[in-house]
Design a protein around this motif. Structure first.
Motif, short mmCIF file in Angstrom:
data_model
loop_
_atom_site.label_atom_id
_atom_site.label_comp_id
_atom_site.label_asym_id
_atom_site.label_seq_id
_atom_site.Cartn_x
_atom_site.Cartn_y
_atom_site.Cartn_z
N MET A 128 -11.27 61.19 43.45
CA MET A 128 -9.73 61.37 43.79
C MET A 128 -9.38 60.04 44.24
SD MET A 128 -7.74 63.79 46.26
CE MET A 128 -8.64 63.52 47.81
N THR A 132 -2.82 63.35 37.62
CA THR A 132 -2.29 64.72 37.44
C THR A 132 -3.44 65.57 36.78
OG1 THR A 132 -0.16 63.88 37.14
CG2 THR A 132 -0.35 65.91 36.09
N ASP A 188 -6.59 64.98 36.92
CA ASP A 188 -7.61 65.37 38.03
C ASP A 188 -7.40 66.54 38.83
OD1 ASP A 188 -10.10 64.14 39.39
OD2 ASP A 188 -8.70 64.27 41.20
N ARG A 189 -5.80 66.61 39.19
CA ARG A 189 -5.59 67.73 39.89
C ARG A 189 -5.65 68.91 39.36
NH1 ARG A 189 -0.44 65.52 43.56
NH2 ARG A 189 -1.46 63.97 44.90
N SER A 230 -9.27 69.96 39.22
CA SER A 230 -9.73 70.45 40.30
C SER A 230 -9.49 72.05 40.79
CB SER A 230 -9.44 69.49 41.45
OG SER A 230 -8.06 69.63 41.82
N TYR A 257 1.51 69.75 35.70
CA TYR A 257 2.14 70.11 36.88
C TYR A 257 2.63 71.63 36.77
CZ TYR A 257 1.17 66.17 39.82
OH TYR A 257 0.66 64.99 40.41
N ILE A 300 -0.65 73.60 37.10
CA ILE A 300 -1.08 73.33 38.37
C ILE A 300 -0.32 74.44 39.28
CG2 ILE A 300 -1.05 71.86 40.48
CD1 ILE A 300 -1.83 69.72 38.45
N TYR A 311 1.14 59.45 47.21
CA TYR A 311 -0.30 59.72 46.75
C TYR A 311 -1.35 59.32 48.04
CZ TYR A 311 1.71 60.86 42.12
OH TYR A 311 2.39 61.45 41.35
N ASN A 368 -2.21 61.49 52.40
CA ASN A 368 -3.58 61.97 52.38
C ASN A 368 -4.03 62.19 53.59
OD1 ASN A 368 -6.69 61.55 51.95
ND2 ASN A 368 -6.04 62.55 50.09
N VAL A 402 -0.44 70.93 46.03
CA VAL A 402 -0.63 70.34 44.58
C VAL A 402 -0.07 69.07 44.58
CG1 VAL A 402 -0.49 72.80 43.63
CG2 VAL A 402 1.53 71.54 44.11
#
Length: 292
Positions: A35, A93, A95-96, A99, A175, A178, A259, A263, A292
């Motif tokens: 990530m 996007t 990758d999320r 996951s 998204y 997601i 992004y 975090n 998300v």
């Protein structure tokens, strides 16, 4: 031109902000997960975009006599950097989505080596896009064929704009998926722990707000400029191009905030680097499906 000065100043701010993100990722050994590699790819792309804006200003106003090769190189740098930025956003996007969709096998399938290979392939593709002006895809010999993205031709600008709109549509679809998965996870957790309805509503609102922030910012910055690139050419007033290009470049200024700086792990590293401590009020809660 005041517009060119504004673009150069924006490029300087973009380069400085994303350089900070790269420094934090590079000097923090714990930030080596796939990530964070994708976040680093985005920061590198935006850093190069900022440098490209500064280089474009220097070529236009400081280089005497003007050099066609320098102009094409600066345009190629901007094309490659912004292409890599959009592709990195798409990779984040995906990758999320993975996951959440493959939560049980995600960490075993998405290894660091695999992510490095995908990022390298993506960058090679974007560098190829950046070389197109130098390989003859330019309008320096035929000014009537120029688009608003001089020296890119109008046909090539239209292809880039359509490709961008298709990538945005793909990001929106991912998204939305997601969001559906996150809401389903939140409902399952609420049932298992017998949460009251307000807890589920809070999780839903958080997911929707995050989704709106990501897609809304990206769309407001880039969609008007992409659509204008489809319908306009070099004969249109330059003020229209500048007024739409400036918000598009500001997206690279906003990306680190969305992004990186939001975090928790990067926030901890920033606090440690700046003051050598972590505030007692710092939230250490784990990430949930609503993030998300």
């Amino acid at each position: 031109s005041p517009w060119d000065i504004a673009l150069c100043a924006t490029g300087t701010a973009v380069a400085g902000e994303n350089a900070l993100v790269l420094a934090v990722l590079f000097y923090t050994p714990s930030l080596r997960a796939p990530m964070f590699l994708l976040i680093g790819s985005l920061a590198l792309a935006d850093l190069l975009a900022g440098l490209g804006l500064v280089a474009n200003f220097a070529v236009r106003y400081l280089l005497r006599p003007p050099s066609e090769a320098a102009e094409l190189a600066a345009a190629g740098l901007l094309l490659a950097a912004f292409s890599a930025s959009v592709c990195s956003l798409l990779a984040i996007t995906v990758d999320r989505y993975l996951s959440l969709y493959n939560a049980l096998t995600y960490h075993s399938e998405r290894t660091l080596g695999f992510t490095c290979a995908m990022v390298l392939l993506m960058w090679l593709l974007c560098l190829g896009v950046g070389l197109l002006p130098l390989l003859g895809w330019n309008c320096l010999r035929d000014q009537s064929a120029c688009s608003i993205l001089r020296p890119v031709t109008k046909d090539n600008a239209a292809v880039l704009a359509v490709t961008f709109l298709l990538l945005f549509a793909l990001m929106m679809q991912l998204y939305l998926q997601i969001c559906k998965i996150a809401f389903r996870h939140a409902q399952q957790i609420a049932v298992q722990h017998q949460f009251i309805a307000t807890a589920q509503a809070t999780s839903t609102r958080k997911g929707l707000s995050t989704l709106s922030l990501i897609l809304g910012t990206f769309a407001l910055c880039w969609i008007p400029f992409a659509i204008y690139s489809l319908v306009a050419d070099s004969s249109y007033p330059a003020v229209y191009t500048y007024s739409l290009a400036l918000p598009a470049t500001c997206n690279s200024l906003i990306n680190p905030i969305i992004y990186a700086f939001r975090n928790p792990d990067i926030q901890k590293s920033l606090w440690l680097a700046c003051c050598g401590c972590i505030p007692s009020t710092f939230s250490s809660r784990p990430r949930t499906s609503s993030d998300v």
